[in-house]
Write a protein that holds these residues in place. Structure first.
Motif, short mmCIF file in Angstrom:
data_model
loop_
_atom_site.label_atom_id
_atom_site.label_comp_id
_atom_site.label_asym_id
_atom_site.label_seq_id
_atom_site.Cartn_x
_atom_site.Cartn_y
_atom_site.Cartn_z
N ALA A 85 7.99 10.82 -14.80
CA ALA A 85 7.04 11.98 -14.56
C ALA A 85 5.63 11.27 -14.70
CB ALA A 85 7.06 13.06 -15.86
N ALA A 86 5.32 10.39 -15.23
CA ALA A 86 4.17 9.62 -15.68
C ALA A 86 3.92 8.62 -14.55
CB ALA A 86 3.93 9.07 -16.87
N GLU A 87 4.92 7.84 -14.09
CA GLU A 87 4.71 7.03 -13.03
C GLU A 87 5.87 6.86 -12.26
OE1 GLU A 87 3.98 2.14 -12.76
OE2 GLU A 87 3.52 3.18 -14.73
N PRO A 88 5.73 7.42 -10.96
CA PRO A 88 7.05 7.49 -10.01
C PRO A 88 7.42 6.11 -9.61
CG PRO A 88 4.72 8.27 -8.81
CD PRO A 88 4.81 8.13 -10.51
N GLU A 89 8.75 6.20 -9.06
CA GLU A 89 9.48 4.95 -8.55
C GLU A 89 10.12 5.36 -7.51
OE1 GLU A 89 12.10 3.13 -11.52
OE2 GLU A 89 10.63 3.25 -12.91
N PHE A 90 10.15 4.15 -6.64
CA PHE A 90 11.06 4.45 -5.29
C PHE A 90 12.65 4.31 -5.78
CE2 PHE A 90 7.31 3.56 -2.80
CZ PHE A 90 7.36 4.36 -2.05
N SER A 95 0.80 -1.16 0.07
CA SER A 95 -0.12 0.02 -0.15
C SER A 95 0.78 1.28 -0.07
CB SER A 95 -0.92 -0.12 1.09
OG SER A 95 -0.40 0.25 2.22
N ILE A 96 2.20 1.13 0.25
CA ILE A 96 3.05 2.40 0.15
C ILE A 96 3.66 2.59 -1.17
CG2 ILE A 96 5.15 3.33 1.25
CD1 ILE A 96 4.95 1.11 3.33
N ARG A 97 3.05 3.61 -1.87
CA ARG A 97 3.15 3.84 -3.20
C ARG A 97 4.13 5.06 -3.44
NH1 ARG A 97 -0.23 0.74 -6.45
NH2 ARG A 97 1.48 1.33 -8.03
N PRO A 98 4.76 5.22 -4.47
CA PRO A 98 5.61 6.63 -4.80
C PRO A 98 4.74 7.38 -5.28
CG PRO A 98 6.01 4.71 -6.43
CD PRO A 98 5.20 3.95 -5.37
N SER A 99 5.24 8.80 -5.17
CA SER A 99 4.54 9.76 -5.65
C SER A 99 5.37 10.95 -6.18
CB SER A 99 3.62 10.55 -4.46
OG SER A 99 2.93 11.69 -4.44
N ASN A 100 4.74 11.53 -6.96
CA ASN A 100 5.51 12.87 -7.49
C ASN A 100 4.98 14.30 -6.98
OD1 ASN A 100 7.31 11.96 -9.42
ND2 ASN A 100 5.70 11.59 -11.00
N ASP A 101 4.04 14.00 -5.77
CA ASP A 101 3.52 15.37 -5.24
C ASP A 101 3.78 15.15 -3.79
OD1 ASP A 101 2.08 17.37 -4.78
OD2 ASP A 101 0.00 16.18 -4.84
N ARG A 102 4.97 15.94 -3.31
CA ARG A 102 5.28 15.86 -1.91
C ARG A 102 5.92 17.48 -1.83
NH1 ARG A 102 4.41 10.78 0.09
NH2 ARG A 102 5.19 8.94 -1.15
N ASP A 103 6.49 17.63 -0.63
CA ASP A 103 7.06 19.02 -0.46
C ASP A 103 8.39 18.64 -0.54
OD1 ASP A 103 7.82 21.50 0.54
OD2 ASP A 103 7.49 21.26 2.53
N GLU A 108 12.09 4.81 1.43
CA GLU A 108 12.14 6.14 2.15
C GLU A 108 12.19 7.34 1.18
OE1 GLU A 108 13.26 8.82 5.72
OE2 GLU A 108 11.94 7.04 5.13
N PHE A 109 12.76 7.27 -0.20
CA PHE A 109 12.67 8.10 -0.96
C PHE A 109 12.19 7.76 -2.43
CE2 PHE A 109 16.66 8.08 1.55
CZ PHE A 109 16.26 9.09 2.31
N GLU A 110 11.70 8.62 -3.02
CA GLU A 110 11.35 8.46 -4.44
C GLU A 110 12.67 8.67 -5.29
OE1 GLU A 110 7.41 8.94 -3.00
OE2 GLU A 110 9.21 9.84 -2.41
N LEU A 111 12.57 8.26 -6.65
CA LEU A 111 13.82 8.34 -7.62
C LEU A 111 13.36 9.70 -8.59
CD1 LEU A 111 16.43 7.00 -8.87
CD2 LEU A 111 14.82 5.73 -10.37
#
Length: 341
Positions: A251-256, A90-98, A199-202
């Motif tokens: 940009a279309a599909e974020p990854e960790f 359920s922990i998914r990567p995101s392009n929308d964070r601070d 912990e981090f996105e790529l």
């Protein structure tokens, strides 16, 4: 003979039972350790220590139950694994964070024939690691004028570990550097262990050399080496386009980011394999401080000199630090005429 065989059978079963209990305990301990680290990096702040304590307690009960109630131990382990699997997925990567300022934007691109437009090219002016002018540009490049590809290795502490960047040079004197980096939030700091636990996105950063390389040579004062890659023009173009495709895909599909399997060096290797699937994997791709050795053995950098001399000539930090040059002048400063043997 029958008596001896009958006596040996219980011993054999006892040995197998002992081994089974040992393996079960080992699996429980390993899983509990993994869960503890996963919860430390992923549980909500108010729940972190209660969740870790609960996981440790369940693990302890399961270990103690192995000797007399192995079935209970197996049930507890299986139930914990199933719950963790559901939580972890359920922990998914995101392009929308601070995001932190230096990774606020990943590069994207559009193409029109050989004309490449890059959006969010980083062009920071760094005074210190905390004091800088954040500038993001839109730049156009003519792929037909691509002239060079350089690999840069930046070492900051352990010589076995380096950050890998790839710079593409064009006939107009400009260079654009691609770097796969962790995408930290404003409140985060880099952690190698955290990189194993989502912990981090790529993020793929495109930047001018006077930003992303100078940051490492002059501001962080890391040991940076530049290796011109010996690539046919067709392969150089394909490598550039593979970066473009990866940038748009992220940009279309974020990854960790993942410390071992999805980091700055493995991304380069994966992109290179898109061009040539036959490129062999090598341990030096993971231990990235030794990546130049791998390139030397593969004939992808100059081999007319001993490797030690090639490495010595590749170091650019001292000459960069001795010059106040910025912009395109910085790119010229870090590229002295290479000496032959």
């Amino acid at each position: 003979m029958t008596t001896i065989s009958t006596m040996a059978t219980p011993r054999k079963w006892r040995a197998l039972a002992f081994m089974a209990r040992f393996v079960l305990r080992l699996v429980i301990v390993i899983f509990t350790a993994w869960f503890t680290l996963a919860a430390f990096y992923q549980a909500a702040p108010g729940w972190k220590w209660p969740v870790i304590s609960a996981g440790f307690l369940i693990g302890l009960v399961a270990v103690l139950a192995v000797r007399r109630r192995p079935l209970l131990a197996c049930v507890l382990l299986l139930a914990a694994m199933l719950l963790c699997s559901y939580w972890w997925s359920s922990i998914r990567p995101s392009n929308d964070r601070d995001w932190a300022a230096d990774v606020a934007h990943g590069v994207t691109a559009t193409t029109a024939g050989d004309r490449i437009t890059l959006y969010n090219v980083r062009s920071f002016q760094w005074r210190t690691t905390e004091d800088f002018d954040p500038v993001w540009r839109t730049e156009q490049y003519d792929l037909a004028s691509l002239q060079s590809v350089d690999l840069l290795n930046s070492v900051w502490s352990n010589p076995a570990i380096a950050h890998t960047l790839v710079s593409f040079g064009f006939s107009d004197g400009r260079h654009i550097v691609f770097s796969a980096e962790i995408r930290k939030e404003r409140s985060e700091a880099f952690s190698e262990i955290g990189g194993f636990f989502k912990e981090f996105e790529l993020v793929l950063i495109a930047a001018e050399e006077s930003d992303i390389v100078r940051l490492r040579t002059n501001i962080r004062r890391e040991t940076v080496s530049l290796y011109p890659l010996l690539l046919p023009p067709k392969v150089a173009r394909a490598l550039f386009m593979s970066y473009i495709d990866k940038a748009n895909a992220l940009a279309a599909e974020p990854e960790f980011y993942q410390t071992i399997t999805a980091n700055c060096t493995t991304i380069v290797f994966r992109l290179a394999r898109l061009i040539d699937p036959g490129i062999p994997f090598d341990w030096r791709i993971i231990v990235s401080g030794y990546l130049p050795d791998y390139l030397y053995d593969r004939g992808l950098i100059r081999t007319d000199l001993p490797l030690s001399q090639v490495k010595k000539q590749a170091e650019i930090s001292s000459q960069a630090q001795a010059s106040p040059a910025q912009g395109d002048d910085y790119s010229r400063v870090i590229r002295p005429v290479l000496k032959g043997g």
